[in-house]
Design a protein around this motif. Structure first.
Motif, PDB file in Angstrom:
ATOM      1  N   PHE A 208      19.492  54.640 -99.728  1.00  0.00           N
ATOM      2  CA  PHE A 208      19.983  53.967-100.939  1.00  0.00           C
ATOM      3  C   PHE A 208      19.465  52.532-101.084  1.00  0.00           C
ATOM      4  CE2 PHE A 208      23.153  57.258-100.115  1.00  0.00           C
ATOM      5  CZ  PHE A 208      23.338  57.803-101.385  1.00  0.00           C
TER       6      PHE A 208
ATOM      7  N   ILE B  32      18.909  50.850-103.465  1.00  0.00           N
ATOM      8  CA  ILE B  32      19.112  50.481-104.866  1.00  0.00           C
ATOM      9  C   ILE B  32      19.824  49.138-104.923  1.00  0.00           C
ATOM     10  CG2 ILE B  32      21.281  51.819-104.987  1.00  0.00           C
ATOM     11  CD1 ILE B  32      20.440  52.424-107.928  1.00  0.00           C
TER      12      ILE B  32
ATOM     13  N   GLY C 265      23.795  53.416-113.282  1.00  0.00           N
ATOM     14  CA  GLY C 265      24.895  52.529-113.689  1.00  0.00           C
ATOM     15  C   GLY C 265      25.606  53.054-114.921  1.00  0.00           C
TER      16      GLY C 265
ATOM     17  N   VAL D  67      20.957  43.270 -95.446  1.00  0.00           N
ATOM     18  CA  VAL D  67      19.600  42.806 -95.748  1.00  0.00           C
ATOM     19  C   VAL D  67      19.588  41.331 -96.144  1.00  0.00           C
ATOM     20  CG1 VAL D  67      17.557  43.299 -97.154  1.00  0.00           C
ATOM     21  CG2 VAL D  67      19.164  45.149 -96.609  1.00  0.00           C
TER      22      VAL D  67
ATOM     23  N   PHE E  25      22.112  50.114 -97.847  1.00  0.00           N
ATOM     24  CA  PHE E  25      21.552  48.769 -97.754  1.00  0.00           C
ATOM     25  C   PHE E  25      22.507  47.783 -98.395  1.00  0.00           C
ATOM     26  CE2 PHE E  25      18.100  51.735 -97.502  1.00  0.00           C
ATOM     27  CZ  PHE E  25      17.370  51.253 -96.415  1.00  0.00           C
ATOM     28  N   GLY E  26      23.104  46.957 -97.548  1.00  0.00           N
ATOM     29  CA  GLY E  26      24.007  45.931 -98.049  1.00  0.00           C
ATOM     30  C   GLY E  26      23.252  44.642 -98.235  1.00  0.00           C
TER      31      GLY E  26
ATOM     32  N   SER F 282      15.179  56.549-109.936  1.00  0.00           N
ATOM     33  CA  SER F 282      15.378  55.193-110.454  1.00  0.00           C
ATOM     34  C   SER F 282      15.463  55.329-111.969  1.00  0.00           C
ATOM     35  CB  SER F 282      14.279  54.232-110.023  1.00  0.00           C
ATOM     36  OG  SER F 282      13.121  54.454-110.763  1.00  0.00           O
TER      37      SER F 282
ATOM     38  N   ARG G 215       8.162  47.993-117.543  1.00  0.00           N
ATOM     39  CA  ARG G 215       8.876  47.209-118.558  1.00  0.00           C
ATOM     40  C   ARG G 215       8.687  45.703-118.336  1.00  0.00           C
ATOM     41  NH1 ARG G 215      13.133  49.100-115.348  1.00  0.00           N
ATOM     42  NH2 ARG G 215      14.278  47.441-114.297  1.00  0.00           N
TER      43      ARG G 215
ATOM     44  N   GLY H 234      16.657  54.556-105.918  1.00  0.00           N
ATOM     45  CA  GLY H 234      16.122  53.195-106.146  1.00  0.00           C
ATOM     46  C   GLY H 234      14.723  53.126-105.572  1.00  0.00           C
TER      47      GLY H 234
ATOM     48  N   LEU I  29      11.841  47.651-101.830  1.00  0.00           N
ATOM     49  CA  LEU I  29      12.024  48.367-100.567  1.00  0.00           C
ATOM     50  C   LEU I  29      11.941  49.877-100.761  1.00  0.00           C
ATOM     51  CD1 LEU I  29      12.832  48.445 -97.572  1.00  0.00           C
ATOM     52  CD2 LEU I  29      15.212  48.319 -98.306  1.00  0.00           C
TER      53      LEU I  29
ATOM     54  N   LYS J 229      28.496  44.657-102.887  1.00  0.00           N
ATOM     55  CA  LYS J 229      27.864  44.865-101.585  1.00  0.00           C
ATOM     56  C   LYS J 229      28.893  44.829-100.453  1.00  0.00           C
ATOM     57  CE  LYS J 229      23.506  45.500-102.546  1.00  0.00           C
ATOM     58  NZ  LYS J 229      22.847  46.781-102.248  1.00  0.00           N
TER      59      LYS J 229
ATOM     60  N   PHE K  54      16.809  38.023 -97.282  1.00  0.00           N
ATOM     61  CA  PHE K  54      15.891  37.907 -98.427  1.00  0.00           C
ATOM     62  C   PHE K  54      14.641  38.751 -98.214  1.00  0.00           C
ATOM     63  CE2 PHE K  54      17.939  33.655 -97.959  1.00  0.00           C
ATOM     64  CZ  PHE K  54      18.873  33.857 -98.965  1.00  0.00           C
TER      65      PHE K  54
HETATM   66  N1  LIG Z   1      15.346  41.476-102.412  1.00  0.00           N
HETATM   67  C1  LIG Z   1      16.232  40.801-101.720  1.00  0.00           C
HETATM   68  O1  LIG Z   1      16.023  39.614-101.455  1.00  0.00           O
HETATM   69  C2  LIG Z   1      17.495  41.488-101.226  1.00  0.00           C
HETATM   70  C3  LIG Z   1      18.430  40.706-100.537  1.00  0.00           C
HETATM   71  C4  LIG Z   1      19.575  41.318-100.053  1.00  0.00           C
HETATM   72  C5  LIG Z   1      19.766  42.665-100.241  1.00  0.00           C
HETATM   73  N2  LIG Z   1      18.855  43.406-100.929  1.00  0.00           N
HETATM   74  C6  LIG Z   1      19.127  44.843-101.091  1.00  0.00           C
HETATM   75  O2  LIG Z   1      18.024  45.566-100.615  1.00  0.00           O
HETATM   76  C7  LIG Z   1      17.891  46.775-101.351  1.00  0.00           C
HETATM   77  C8  LIG Z   1      16.512  46.878-101.908  1.00  0.00           C
HETATM   78  O3  LIG Z   1      16.353  45.900-102.924  1.00  0.00           O
HETATM   79  P1  LIG Z   1      14.925  45.488-103.524  1.00  0.00           P
HETATM   80  O4  LIG Z   1      14.738  44.083-103.218  1.00  0.00           O
HETATM   81  O5  LIG Z   1      13.935  46.475-103.124  1.00  0.00           O
HETATM   82  O6  LIG Z   1      15.249  45.628-105.112  1.00  0.00           O
HETATM   83  P2  LIG Z   1      14.240  45.951-106.296  1.00  0.00           P
HETATM   84  O7  LIG Z   1      12.859  45.596-105.962  1.00  0.00           O
HETATM   85  O8  LIG Z   1      14.824  45.344-107.533  1.00  0.00           O
HETATM   86  O9  LIG Z   1      14.346  47.555-106.416  1.00  0.00           O
HETATM   87  C9  LIG Z   1      15.562  48.125-106.773  1.00  0.00           C
HETATM   88  C10 LIG Z   1      15.359  49.603-107.067  1.00  0.00           C
HETATM   89  O10 LIG Z   1      16.589  50.112-107.574  1.00  0.00           O
HETATM   90  C11 LIG Z   1      16.371  50.723-108.857  1.00  0.00           C
HETATM   91  N3  LIG Z   1      17.515  50.508-109.733  1.00  0.00           N
HETATM   92  C12 LIG Z   1      18.120  49.335-110.007  1.00  0.00           C
HETATM   93  N4  LIG Z   1      19.118  49.535-110.873  1.00  0.00           N
HETATM   94  C13 LIG Z   1      19.132  50.853-111.154  1.00  0.00           C
HETATM   95  C14 LIG Z   1      19.929  51.676-111.978  1.00  0.00           C
HETATM   96  N5  LIG Z   1      20.928  51.157-112.676  1.00  0.00           N
HETATM   97  N6  LIG Z   1      19.673  52.983-112.026  1.00  0.00           N
HETATM   98  C15 LIG Z   1      18.678  53.524-111.325  1.00  0.00           C
HETATM   99  N7  LIG Z   1      17.886  52.799-110.507  1.00  0.00           N
HETATM  100  C16 LIG Z   1      18.121  51.483-110.434  1.00  0.00           C
HETATM  101  C17 LIG Z   1      15.159  50.009-109.392  1.00  0.00           C
HETATM  102  O11 LIG Z   1      14.468  50.787-110.358  1.00  0.00           O
HETATM  103  P3  LIG Z   1      14.567  50.482-111.918  1.00  0.00           P
HETATM  104  O12 LIG Z   1      14.493  49.013-112.079  1.00  0.00           O
HETATM  105  O13 LIG Z   1      13.454  51.209-112.520  1.00  0.00           O
HETATM  106  O14 LIG Z   1      15.849  51.021-112.310  1.00  0.00           O
HETATM  107  C18 LIG Z   1      14.335  49.870-108.131  1.00  0.00           C
HETATM  108  O15 LIG Z   1      13.670  51.056-107.873  1.00  0.00           O
HETATM  109  C19 LIG Z   1      18.982  46.728-102.413  1.00  0.00           C
HETATM  110  O16 LIG Z   1      20.099  47.414-101.961  1.00  0.00           O
HETATM  111  C20 LIG Z   1      19.297  45.265-102.526  1.00  0.00           C
HETATM  112  O17 LIG Z   1      20.594  45.047-103.012  1.00  0.00           O
HETATM  113  C21 LIG Z   1      17.712  42.848-101.415  1.00  0.00           C
END
Ligand SMILES: NC(=O)c1ccc[n+]([C@@H]2O[C@H](COP(=O)([O-])OP(=O)(O)OC[C@H]3O[C@@H](n4cnc5c(N)ncnc54)[C@H](OP(=O)(O)O)[C@@H]3O)[C@@H](O)[C@H]2O)c1
Ligand SMILES: Cc1cc2nc3c(=O)[nH]c(=O)nc-3n(C[C@H](O)[C@H](O)[C@H](O)COP(=O)(O)OP(=O)(O)OC[C@H]3O[C@@H](n4cnc5c(N)ncnc54)[C@H](O)[C@@H]3O)c2cc1C
Lengths: 453, 249
Positions: free
Chosen positions: B84, B86, B60, B180, B135-136, B31, A39, B7, B12, B154, B182
C-alpha cells in the motif's frame, strides 16, 4: 496555478535547482517541475516561459534558462507499445537511447541513428534532430521518427507526422523544444546489422589527408569518423586517426556489458581545474595516438561500446574541469572542405588557440530550417573554455560563413543570432513558423533567447 | 507469484512495481489515472515479460473498485501480497480543510487501505505464505501544524496495522509496516524538508528484499526510528516550541 485533474485539485509545485549546460558555459539557478504523472504535464503554469528538458547533454543551453521553468521529462521514460514484427516502437520522450537499445537489441532491432552517449533521451534526439556515426548513409534522427505526440497548452495534445500537421512535424524535429513538449514518439527500427563492429584504424598526418579516406570509406558504407590532435603546434596539428567501422556478427555478447556510470552536466564539472591545457594537451594527445598505434590495425568492438564510446570512457569530458569546454561543430560543403581545414589550422596555430582535438565526419542530407543537416563534412572542435577560446571562436564564425558552412546550434553555447542568420538561409522561416504556432512564445530557453527566436 | 500494489503509478509504488516485475512477479496495479497505469503496464510487460493488470480507481471516492480488485486477484491466481504505497496530501491541509476534502484524505490514506485489506484478507489467508505491507509516515508520530488530516490518517493507519498484526498472528499472513521519512517523490516535491529526501528506488529494493523476511515495523531511512522516538519523548512544551518557532516549524 491550479488544475483540476482526476477529480481533485493538484497544485503545481516547483523547486529551484542549479542547471548547467554540458559545456559548463551557462550556469543558472532556475525553477523546475518534475512531473511523474500525465496530469502534471497539463498543469497550468500560466504564462511562465518554460522548456522541456531531456537529460541535459547539450553543450548549448537548450533545455534551461534563467527565467524559464524547466520541465524535467525524465520520469516519462516508458515503452507504450512495441511491435518487433513491424519494427515499430512507441516510447515516451524521456526514454534514453541506451535503454531503448537494450530492449530492441534483444529482438535483433536497433535505431540506426544514435548520438554517442546512452543517457541521451529520445525527446532530446528529436528536438535537436541529432546525427549518429553514419550520417552519410542513415541521415539524421528525423528519419527514424514516424510520428510524435506533441503537447502545447494552447493547442492541447496533437499527433503530428508526415501526413498530419507536416509543417509542425518538420518544425519539431530540430525545433529545440520550442514547439511544445514531446510526450511520446513512434520510432522506426531496423534489423541489427551485426553484434559487433570491426574497427579499422588508418593513421594520417593531417586533416586534409584524412578527408580523402573519410569520403571513400563513407562511400563504401563504412561508419567513418576521425580524431586529430589540435594542439596549436604546426608540426603536430592534424596528426590523427581515421576510424572506419563495419558490422560483423562477432562473438561479443551485445547484451552483456551495457552498464555504465552516468556522467551528468553537473558531475562533469566536479574537477576544480582543467587538465587539458598547453603542454598537457600535447602530451595527452601524443599518448592517445601512441596507445592507438599499439593496438592491432583492426579490432572488434561490441556494438554498445562502439555506439556510445563515452559511456565507459567519459574522462575526456571530466578533464575539462569546472571551467568547462567550448565545442563547435560546423558542416562545410564538400567542395570547400580543404580550404576551410587549411584556414582552421592556420588560425588555430597562428592564434595559439587552446584547442584540444578535431574530428571529421561525412554528412549527406538536405538542409532546412535550423537543422544541422546537408551534404558535406562535419568538423567538430573542442577547446578549453577561456577568453582566448571565445576570441578564436568568433574568428571561426567568420570562417564558417565565408566557407558557406553552418554551425550546429545544439553544440555551441555562445553562437549569436547574427551568425545563425548569416549561415542558415531559413532562419527567418523557422522564426516565423514558430511565432505562428506559438504567438505568446511560451517555450523558451537560453538558446532561443540568445538566437532571438 | 503475483502482488497487488495500491498507489502504483508514481513514487515508491512505481519503484516497487519495477523491482517486483524485474524479479519476475506478475502484478496488479491500482491508482487513479488510467493513462499513467497503462504506460507503466506496457513498459513492465515489454521489459520484463510479466503479466500486468491495472485498475484505474479513485480510492478516495466510491468503493466500486473493490469488486474489480477481487476480479483482478482471481485473474492473477490469488496474489501473494498486497502493498500500500498510496499517499495523498492537500496543500492547505492546515486544520481548515473542508469536510469533503478531509474525508478524501482520510479515505485515501487510511480507510481505503482498511477496505482493501478487509476484502482480500480471507483470500490471503488461504495462501501458504502471504504478506501485507503498509506505509505510514513520520508525520503521524506527533501532532503538527501542517498536513494535519494526513498525519491523523497515517497515525490511524499505524494503529490499524498493529491490530492487523494481532489478527494475523498464527496465520500465514505476515504484516509489515514501514514508517517512512522524506522520500524524493512527487508527494514531497516542492515542499520544504529539514532532512535529505531518500531515494524511492533504494527503499523499494529494501521492501522487496524484506518481503520474504519477518519484518514488523521498520523505519526508512533507519535513523527516523531514533528521531521519532526522541520526538515522542520530548516534553510537550519543548516540542510545541520546536514546532512553532524552532527548526521543525
Ligand atoms: N514522499 C514522502 O516524502 C513521504 C513521506 C512520508 C511518507 N510517505 C508515504 O510513502 C508512501 C509512498 O508515497 P510517495 O511519496 O510514493 O507518493 P506519490 O509519489 O505521490 O505516489 C502516491 C501514489 O498513490 C496514488 N494515489 C494517490 N491518491 C490516490 C487515490 N485517491 N486513488 C488512487 N490512487 C491514489 C498515486 O497515483 P495517482 O496520483 O495517479 O492517483 C500514486 O501512484 C505513501 O504512503 C506516503 O504517504 C511519503
Ligand atoms: C557524450 C556526448 C556525445 C554526443 N554525441 C552526439 C552525436 O553523436 N551526435 C549528435 O548529433 N549529438 C551528440 N551529442 C549531443 C546530444 O545528442 C544532443 O545535445 C541532444 O539533444 C541531447 O539530448 P538530451 O536528452 O540530453 O536533452 P537536453 O540536452 O536536455 O535537451 C536538448 C533539446 O531537446 C529538447 N527536449 C528534450 N526533451 C524534450 C521533450 N520531451 N519535448 C520537447 N523538447 C525536448 C530541449 O528543450 C532542448 O532543446 C552528444 C552529447 C554528448 C554529451
Amino acid at each position: 496555478m491550479k488544475v483540476v485533474a482526476a477529480g481533485r485539485m493538484d497544485v503545481v509545485r516547483l523547486e529551484k535547482s542549479r542547471f548547467v549546460s554540458f559545456d559548463g558555459g551557462v550556469d543558472v539557478y532556475a525553477d523546475y517541475q518534475c512531473p511523474d504523472r500525465y496530469r502534471m504535464l497539463h498543469a497550468d503554469l500560466g504564462e511562465r516561459p518554460r522548456i522541456a528538458r531531456g537529460a541535459g547533454y547539450s553543450s548549448a543551453a537548450a533545455s534551461l534558462g534563467v527565467s524559464t521553468t524547466i520541465i524535467d521529462m525524465s520520469r516519462f521514460d516508458r515503452i507504450l507499445w512495441f511491435n518487433p514484427a513491424e519494427r515499430r516502437i512507441a516510447v515516451e520522450a524521456g526514454m534514453t537511447i541506451g535503454d531503448l537499445f537494450r530492449i530492441t537489441a534483444r529482438n535483433g532491432l536497433w535505431l540506426p541513428v544514435q548520438p554517442g552517449y546512452p543517457a541521451i533521451t529520445v525527446g532530446g534526439c528529436i528536438a535537436a534532430n541529432v546525427h549518429g556515426k553514419n550520417s552519410a548513409t542513415s541521415g539524421t534522427f528525423e528519419a527514424c521518427v514516424e510520428d510524435i505526440l506533441l503537447f502545447h497548452p494552447k493547442h492541447g495534445e496533437v499527433r503530428i507526422d508526415r501526413t498530419n500537421h507536416y509543417s509542425l512535424f518538420k518544425l519539431t524535429c530540430g525545433g529545440y523544444g520550442l514547439t511544445g513538449i514531446i510526450l511520446s514518439a513512434v520510432l522506426r527500427l531496423e534489423p541489427l546489422p551485426g553484434t559487433a563492429v570491426a574497427m579499422e584504424r588508418h593513421f594520417v598526418s593531417g586533416c586534409v589527408e584524412a578527408l580523402k579516406s573519410v569520403r571513400s570509406l563513407a562511400a563504401n558504407g563504412k561508419s567513418t569518423y576521425t580524431w586529430h590532435d589540435a594542439a596549436p603546434v604546426s608540426q603536430t596539428f592534424g596528426r590523427g586517426i581515421v576510424y572506419a567501422g563495419s558490422f560483423v556478427s562477432g562473438d561479443s555478447d551485445i547484451l552483456g556489458p551495457m552498464d555504465y556510470r552516468r556522467m551528468t552536466a553537473l558531475s562533469r564539472c566536479r574537477f576544480p581545474f582543467s587538465i587539458w591545457s598547453g603542454v598537457r594537451t600535447r602530451a595527452m594527445n601524443s599518448a592517445y595516438r601512441w596507445s592507438e598505434k599499439l593496438q592491432p590495425r583492426a579490432t572488434e568492438i561490441p556494438l554498445f561500446k562502439w555506439l556510445y564510446p563515452f559511456a565507459k570512457c567519459p574522462y575526456f569530458f571530466y578533464l575539462f574541469g569546472r571551467q568547462g569546454f567550448c565545442e563547435s561543430q560546423v558542416l562545410i560543403p564538400n567542395d570547400r572542405c580543404e580550404g576551410f581545414l587549411q584556414d582552421l589550422q592556420r588560425h588555430i596555430v597562428g592564434k595559439k588557440a587552446p584547442a584540444v582535438c578535431v574530428s571529421l565526419k561525412a554528412f549527406k542530407g538536405t538542409q532546412a530550417l535550423l537543422r544541422f543537416d546537408g551534404d558535406g563534412i562535419a568538423v567538430t572542435l573542442f577547446l578549453v573554455r577561456s577568453k582566448e577560446a571565445q576570441e578564436f571562436l568568433q574568428t571561426l564564425d567568420t570562417l564558417t560563413a565565408f566557407w558557406h558552412g553552418i554551425p550546429n546550434v545544439i553544440k555551441d553555447s555562445r553562437l549569436s543570432s547574427s551568425t545563425i542568420r548569416a549561415c542558415y538561409p531559413e532562419y527567418t522561416i523557422f522564426r516565423e513558423q514558430l511565432h505562428k504556432h506559438d504567438p505568446s512564445r511560451l517555450f523558451q530557453s537560453e538558446l532561443s533567447q540568445r538566437l532571438d527566436l | 507469484m503475483s502482488y497487488l500494489i495500491i498507489g502504483a503509478s508514481a513514487g515508491l509504488g512505481r519503484s516497487l512495481a519495477y523491482r517486483l516485475a524485474a524479479a519476475g512477479h506478475d502484478l496488479g496495479l491500482v491508482s487513479s489515472d488510467g493513462r499513467d497505469l497503462e504506460a507503466i503496464s506496457t513498459d513492465l510487460g515489454a521489459r520484463y515479460g510479466v503479466q500486468v493488470v491495472s485498475i484505474a480507481a479513485q480510492v478516495g471516492g466510491e468503493d466500486g473498485y473493490l469488486d474489480e480488485l477481487t476480479a483482478v486477484n482471481q485473474r492473477l491466481g490469488g496474489v501473494k501480497g498486497v502493498l500500500f504505497p498510496i499517499g495523498f496530501i492537500f496543500d492547505n491541509d492546515d486544520g481548515t480543510l473542508d469536510p469533503s476534502r478531509a474525508a478524501f484524505v482520510m479515505k485515501t490514506n487510511c480507510l481505503a487501505v482498511m477496505s482493501i485489506v478487509a476484502r482480500l484478507l480471507p483470500k490471503l489467508k488461504e495462501k501458504p505464505r502471504a504478506v501485507i505491507v503498509g506505509f505510514g509516515s513520520i508525520a503521524g508520530s506527533r501532532g503538527r501544524g501542517v498536513n494535519v488530516v494526513y498525519a491523523a490518517a497515517k497515525r490511524a493507519l499505524a494503529s490499524f496495522f498493529e491490530s492487523l498484526r494481532i489478527i494475523c498472528e498464527g496465520s500465514t499472513v505476515h504484516v509489515q509496516f514501514y514508517v517512512v521519512g522524506f522520500l524524493n517523490t512527487g508527494l514531497s516535491f516542492g515542499r520544504y524538508t529539514p532532512l535529505r529526501k531518500a531515494d524511492p528506488d533504494r527503499f523499494a529494493e529494501v521492501v522487496v528484499r524484506n518481503l520474504e523476511h519477518n519484518v514488523n515495523t521498520a523505519y526508512y531511512p533507519f535513523y527516523w526510528r531514533f528521531l521519532c522516538y526522541t520526538l515522542t519523548l520530548l516534553p510537550w512544551n519543548v516540542y510545541k516550541r520546536l514546532k512553532t518557532t524552532g527548526p521543525l516549524a
